[in-house]
Design a protein around this motif. Structure first.
Motif: not given
Length: 141
Positions: A72-86
């Motif tokens: 998402d190129y803006s701090g990668e918050e979506t990826r971080l949220n997905a990792l915590t959910a995983l």
């Protein structure tokens, strides 16, 4: 409200319906800011559903993988949220001995998906690592 007992398996609730709608919306959304908002709430739903999150395993993993694969190129918050959910998914959906009689398919859900989970995590690591892999001449050991 009356306490639920372990002797009877739980039926689908409104929370299951809302979670399914949230997962579908996250999976199909293309706008980064809205995906970020959807992905923020996934971990909390996993915690609330506990072991019963295995009912949504396929759709949940597909939605999380779509978040992890696309930057998402803006701090990668979506990826971080997905990792915590995983991480929450793995800790809550891992087989529980006390529940195995009532949710027998929970025993094999995570191991069935482990190769795909590993592949997505490896791709994430390779995306986040710098492309320059050369070691400088004066590297300290």
């Amino acid at each position: 409200p009356q306490a639920r007992t372990i002797q009877t398996p739980l039926k689908r609730t409104k929370m299951d319906e809302v979670f399914a709608i949230l997962l579908n919306s996250l999976y199909l959304e293309s706008k980064i800011e809205i995906r970020k908002a959807y992905s923020f709430h996934i971990r909390r739903y996993i915690e609330l559903l506990n072991i019963f999150v295995v009912r949504h395993m396929k759709l949940l993993l597909d939605a999380l993988f779509s978040c992890l694969e696309l930057p998402d190129y803006s701090g990668e918050e979506t990826r971080l949220n997905a990792l915590t959910a995983l991480a929450a998914l793995i800790s809550y959906a891992w087989p529980r001995y006390a529940w195995s009689r009532y949710i027998s398919y929970a025993w094999s859900r995570i191991p069935l998906h482990k190769s795909k989970i590993n592949r997505v995590l490896l791709k994430l690591v390779s995306d986040l690592c710098p492309s320059n892999t050369e070691v400088p001449d004066k590297a300290e050991i």
